[in-house]
Motif scaffolding. Structure first.
Motif, short mmCIF file in Angstrom:
data_model
loop_
_atom_site.label_atom_id
_atom_site.label_comp_id
_atom_site.label_asym_id
_atom_site.label_seq_id
_atom_site.Cartn_x
_atom_site.Cartn_y
_atom_site.Cartn_z
N HIS A 104 -1.48 -2.87 6.27
CA HIS A 104 -0.99 -2.81 4.84
C HIS A 104 -0.18 -4.24 4.51
N HIS A 128 2.76 9.97 3.22
CA HIS A 128 1.64 9.08 3.83
C HIS A 128 2.12 8.14 4.75
N ASP A 170 1.64 4.04 6.14
CA ASP A 170 1.43 2.80 6.09
C ASP A 170 0.91 2.33 7.49
N HIS A 178 -1.53 5.30 -0.81
CA HIS A 178 -0.17 5.46 -0.80
C HIS A 178 0.67 6.48 -1.89
N GLU A 203 6.19 7.30 4.53
CA GLU A 203 7.02 7.52 3.27
C GLU A 203 6.97 8.78 2.57
ZN ZN Z 1 2.76 3.18 1.72
#
Ligand code: ZN
Length: 267
Positions: A90, A84, A86, A80, A223
């Motif tokens: 997660h 990247h 998720d 992370h 993100e």
């Molecule tokens: Zn993340």
């Protein structure tokens, strides 16, 4: 021939011509921009404070005795950091891991929601429904990825400013739980949500409700999206290409948008 007839004839013809072209021909004919929305991975890449930063652990770069060149590295990095993805896993015990996310969710129409002028560089900004007049561009109900642009990319090269680090606290803008709930309940065609900040939750969050809601509903998050140039708010196709870490909770991502240079008339 009436105007309407010629318009419909043109539409049919254009559809035929488009349909007759292979995707390869369409992509190399110069009508599309390829826009990179990814930060480079190097020793400046921003990671969550408790994460392993990107690092070359072994570096070889040398001329051999026969004069030929040889270079090769090993690297380590947290899942992370930088640009990247998720995966649902997660925050969802039986959610998909990175290697399980199907390609039809990763090559997908892209909607950009530009709220930078509302954020106005305020690290305390949290996005609520009323900021968008209770309306989201949802790609007319068809599958899509929505990326919210907070205008934060310009701070990426200053880690303290980008994360809003103050003692052990972080402070940067993000989505509210209200908006996350709204997306998963009213816009079921949305497969993923991206942001140009370090987390979909505001930096000050400690219980991460937006992560829980979006990933809990089976969406993926992106993100640290890198907006380095203008990108149309609709009409682009996103290529969401994470490193295929089979059991990953997240992964470094190459994110690219393919955008028509001229807005097609039917948009
Ligand atoms: Zn993340």
């Amino acid at each position: 021939m009436s105007y309407l007839t010629s318009v419909s004839l043109c539409f049919l013809l254009c559809t035929y011509i488009l349909a007759d072209k292979s995707l390869n021909e369409v992509l190399i004919n110069g009508d599309y921009d390829f826009i990179d929305l990814t930060y480079p991975f190097d020793n400046q890449t921003i990671y969550w404070p408790d994460s392993q930063e990107f690092q070359f652990t072994k570096k070889t770069a040398m001329f051999q005795r026969d004069g030929s060149w040889y270079a090769s590295n090993d690297f380590t990095a947290g899942e992370h950091g930088g640009t990247h993805i998720d995966a649902p896993y997660h925050f969802l015990v039986d959610g998909l891991q990175v290697g399980q996310i199907p390609l039809n969710k990763l090559i997908i129409p892209l909607i950009i929601v530009d709220i930078a002028s509302k954020v106005n560089d305020d690290p305390n900004f949290v996005l609520y429904k009323h900021h968008m007049d209770y309306m989201l561009n949802d790609n007319m109900g068809k599958p899509c990825l929505i990326i919210f642009k907070f205008g934060w990319s310009k701070f990426f090269w200053d880690k303290k400013k980008y994360l809003g680090i103050n003692n052990d606290q972080l402070n940067f803008p993000g989505l509210s739980a209200e908006v996350a709930e709204w997306i998963v309940s009213s816009y079921k065609n949305v497969v993923g949500v991206g942001v140009d900040v370090a987390s979909v939750d505001p930096g000050s969050s400690t219980d991460f409700p937006v992560h829980k809601i979006l990933l809990g509903a089976g969406l993926y998050n992106i993100e640290n999206v890198y907006f380095q140039r203008h990108i149309p708010d609709h009409g682009c196709t996103a290529l969401v290409m994470p490193m295929k870490i089979a059991k990953g909770t997240g992964a470094p991502l190459r994110l690219v948008a393919i955008c028509p240079k001229h807005k097609p008339e039917y948009f």
